[in-house]
Design an enzyme around this catalytic site. Sequence first.
Site, PDB file in Angstrom:
ATOM      1  N   GLN A  27      22.631  20.537 -34.403  1.00 28.34           N
ATOM      2  CA  GLN A  27      22.787  20.132 -32.979  1.00 28.34           C
ATOM      3  C   GLN A  27      21.833  21.167 -32.181  1.00 28.34           C
ATOM      4  O   GLN A  27      21.971  20.924 -30.770  1.00 28.34           O
ATOM      5  CB  GLN A  27      24.260  20.537 -32.654  1.00 28.34           C
ATOM      6  CG  GLN A  27      25.342  19.555 -33.606  1.00 28.34           C
ATOM      7  CD  GLN A  27      26.780  20.356 -33.473  1.00 28.34           C
ATOM      8  OE1 GLN A  27      27.322  19.680 -32.506  1.00 28.34           O
ATOM      9  NE2 GLN A  27      27.046  21.264 -34.126  1.00 28.34           N
ATOM     10  N   CYS A  42       1.513  12.991 -20.397  1.00 24.25           N
ATOM     11  CA  CYS A  42       1.136  12.542 -21.712  1.00 24.25           C
ATOM     12  C   CYS A  42      -0.207  12.286 -21.826  1.00 24.25           C
ATOM     13  O   CYS A  42      -1.026  11.991 -20.953  1.00 24.25           O
ATOM     14  CB  CYS A  42       2.047  11.048 -21.454  1.00 24.25           C
ATOM     15  SG  CYS A  42       1.401  10.039 -22.903  1.00 24.25           S
ATOM     16  N   ASN A  74      32.248  30.913 -39.421  1.00 24.52           N
ATOM     17  CA  ASN A  74      32.584  30.809 -38.223  1.00 24.52           C
ATOM     18  C   ASN A  74      33.515  32.188 -37.790  1.00 24.52           C
ATOM     19  O   ASN A  74      34.397  32.162 -38.344  1.00 24.52           O
ATOM     20  CB  ASN A  74      33.062  29.695 -37.474  1.00 24.52           C
ATOM     21  CG  ASN A  74      33.152  29.667 -36.100  1.00 24.52           C
ATOM     22  OD1 ASN A  74      33.284  30.820 -35.406  1.00 24.52           O
ATOM     23  ND2 ASN A  74      32.782  28.301 -35.394  1.00 24.52           N
ATOM     24  N   PRO A  75      32.720  33.090 -37.000  1.00 28.65           N
ATOM     25  CA  PRO A  75      33.708  34.353 -36.963  1.00 28.65           C
ATOM     26  C   PRO A  75      35.029  34.239 -36.039  1.00 28.65           C
ATOM     27  O   PRO A  75      35.800  34.869 -36.138  1.00 28.65           O
ATOM     28  CB  PRO A  75      32.644  35.352 -36.073  1.00 28.65           C
ATOM     29  CG  PRO A  75      31.827  34.266 -35.407  1.00 28.65           C
ATOM     30  CD  PRO A  75      31.687  33.326 -36.511  1.00 28.65           C
ATOM     31  N   SER A 130      31.810  24.603 -32.750  1.00 30.33           N
ATOM     32  CA  SER A 130      33.207  24.449 -32.471  1.00 30.33           C
ATOM     33  C   SER A 130      33.609  23.036 -32.659  1.00 30.33           C
ATOM     34  O   SER A 130      34.811  22.759 -32.562  1.00 30.33           O
ATOM     35  CB  SER A 130      33.280  24.603 -30.680  1.00 30.33           C
ATOM     36  OG  SER A 130      32.662  23.698 -30.247  1.00 30.33           O
ATOM     37  N   HIS A 152      20.137  16.345 -31.633  1.00 30.45           N
ATOM     38  CA  HIS A 152      20.344  16.648 -30.280  1.00 30.45           C
ATOM     39  C   HIS A 152      18.972  16.906 -29.821  1.00 30.45           C
ATOM     40  O   HIS A 152      18.628  17.303 -28.413  1.00 30.45           O
ATOM     41  CB  HIS A 152      21.032  17.717 -29.739  1.00 30.45           C
ATOM     42  CG  HIS A 152      22.886  17.440 -29.962  1.00 30.45           C
ATOM     43  ND1 HIS A 152      23.621  18.333 -30.046  1.00 30.45           N
ATOM     44  CD2 HIS A 152      23.302  16.232 -30.362  1.00 30.45           C
ATOM     45  CE1 HIS A 152      24.822  17.727 -30.307  1.00 30.45           C
ATOM     46  NE2 HIS A 152      24.690  16.478 -30.440  1.00 30.45           N
TER      47      HIS A 152
HETATM   48  N1  APR Z   1      27.732  33.409 -36.638  1.00 30.12           N
HETATM   49  C1  APR Z   1      28.333  31.892 -36.564  1.00 30.12           C
HETATM   50  N2  APR Z   1      29.094  31.369 -35.772  1.00 30.12           N
HETATM   51  C2  APR Z   1      29.208  31.805 -34.392  1.00 30.12           C
HETATM   52  C3  APR Z   1      28.382  33.181 -34.222  1.00 30.12           C
HETATM   53  C4  APR Z   1      27.599  33.582 -35.110  1.00 30.12           C
HETATM   54  N3  APR Z   1      26.796  34.617 -35.014  1.00 30.12           N
HETATM   55  N4  APR Z   1      28.488  33.442 -32.723  1.00 30.12           N
HETATM   56  C5  APR Z   1      29.503  32.510 -32.449  1.00 30.12           C
HETATM   57  N5  APR Z   1      29.836  31.496 -33.266  1.00 30.12           N
HETATM   58  C6  APR Z   1      30.616  30.185 -33.159  1.00 30.12           C
HETATM   59  C7  APR Z   1      31.564  30.124 -32.162  1.00 30.12           C
HETATM   60  O1  APR Z   1      33.074  30.797 -32.713  1.00 30.12           O
HETATM   61  C8  APR Z   1      31.989  28.809 -31.642  1.00 30.12           C
HETATM   62  O2  APR Z   1      32.821  28.103 -32.783  1.00 30.12           O
HETATM   63  O3  APR Z   1      29.697  29.271 -32.903  1.00 30.12           O
HETATM   64  C9  APR Z   1      30.638  28.092 -32.081  1.00 30.12           C
HETATM   65  C10 APR Z   1      29.606  27.623 -31.036  1.00 30.12           C
HETATM   66  O4  APR Z   1      30.714  26.635 -30.453  1.00 30.12           O
HETATM   67  P1  APR Z   1      29.822  25.899 -29.069  1.00 30.12           P
HETATM   68  O5  APR Z   1      29.282  26.859 -28.142  1.00 30.12           O
HETATM   69  O6  APR Z   1      30.759  24.770 -28.706  1.00 30.12           O
HETATM   70  O7  APR Z   1      28.278  25.226 -29.503  1.00 30.12           O
HETATM   71  P2  APR Z   1      28.015  23.900 -30.341  1.00 30.12           P
HETATM   72  O8  APR Z   1      29.029  23.612 -31.548  1.00 30.12           O
HETATM   73  O9  APR Z   1      26.761  24.021 -31.054  1.00 30.12           O
HETATM   74  O10 APR Z   1      28.334  22.835 -29.349  1.00 30.12           O
HETATM   75  C11 APR Z   1      27.936  21.602 -29.781  1.00 30.12           C
HETATM   76  O11 APR Z   1      27.859  20.686 -27.439  1.00 30.12           O
HETATM   77  O12 APR Z   1      27.022  21.578 -25.376  1.00 30.12           O
HETATM   78  C12 APR Z   1      26.899  20.447 -26.353  1.00 30.12           C
HETATM   79  O13 APR Z   1      24.826  19.678 -26.928  1.00 30.12           O
HETATM   80  C13 APR Z   1      25.502  20.763 -26.877  1.00 30.12           C
HETATM   81  O14 APR Z   1      24.993  21.101 -29.249  1.00 30.12           O
HETATM   82  C14 APR Z   1      25.827  21.283 -28.366  1.00 30.12           C
HETATM   83  C15 APR Z   1      27.120  20.865 -28.547  1.00 30.12           C
HETATM   84 ZN    ZN Z   2       2.750   8.149 -22.276  1.00 31.04          ZN
END
Ligand code: APR
Ligand code: ZN
Length: 270
Positions: free
Chosen positions: A108, A174, A238-239, A214, A126
């Site tokens: 993502q 472009c 995921n921590p 998340s 994405h």
């Molecule tokens: N290692 C593993 N996981 C981690 C770490 C780490 N060092 N640090 C944070 N996290 C976890 C957090 O606990 C959380 O659950 O990463 C997760 C990040 O979650 P989000 O911030 O919601 O990001 P993501 O899941 O990628 O969001 C999905 O939402 O905003 C849109 O398009 C955007 O691609 C993104 C999508």
């Molecule tokens: Zn073009």
Amino acid sequence: MDAFDREISAAAEILALTRKAAAFCGSGVSAESGISTFRDPGGIWERIDPMEAGTSGGLLSSLAKNPEKMMKIFYDLLEAFEKAECNPGHRALADLEKMGILATVITQNIDNLQNEAGSDNIIEMHGNLFRMVCLSCRRKKKLDRKPFIRDLKLTLNNLKDYSLASLVTLAPRCDTCGSIMRPDVVMFGEAVQDLPRAFEAGGECEVLLVLGTSGVVYPAADLPFEAKRKGADIIVINPRENAFEEITDVYLPMKTGSALPAIVDKIKKK
Ligand code: APR
Ligand code: ZN
């Protein structure tokens, strides 16, 4: 001995038996490279409203409404994206691909770091911030992350104001039709990229690593459930949280930058 040695061994055991694993990645995978996640404390969506700045129309109107605030955030993000380097988590995924265990990375993330870590088979649901798409002919152009940001910052410094007319001058052109290009990323309300390929890879894998997400943004977040429906083992790293508890086989409450290299080590020592 690592606090979670039992879970690391269990994950290594499962992965060592497959040639068809996939990894589903979120922004947590790049957190240790200094790029903020979206929803963690201090995350991007705490600084800007996702329903405002997360849509292309909303981004432009937020810029027009509050240019100083938005440009400060934009600058901070540029700095983070410029300084970022692949971390041990990215490199461990590239290793698992070279070891013939990991077939596909489904991400993502838009930061290009998994590409730079050496993974070949990546599905970017994405999009990618460092790939531009022409607004007229839809042709795409890949840019080199650090030089592009360096040039962009120089141009930004020379802008006389943050009006839309000035900001448009930042947009690459472009090579084919000369029109304006924009980053080839998926904003809220826009169609996800490569969805059929992502769900095909998720549906075919024997093991799915669910890393640093998340699990709140759909349709991407349905991918682990699809993999489970098709019989895959689910390993979550995921921590802080596990949004996929009911389908998880092994959960590592760790950072990917330490858990993934530890798993690779275990497999190599087998
Ligand atoms: N290692 C593993 N996981 C981690 C770490 C780490 N060092 N640090 C944070 N996290 C976890 C957090 O606990 C959380 O659950 O990463 C997760 C990040 O979650 P989000 O911030 O919601 O990001 P993501 O899941 O990628 O969001 C999905 O939402 O905003 C849109 O398009 C955007 O691609 C993104 C999508
Ligand atoms: Zn073009």
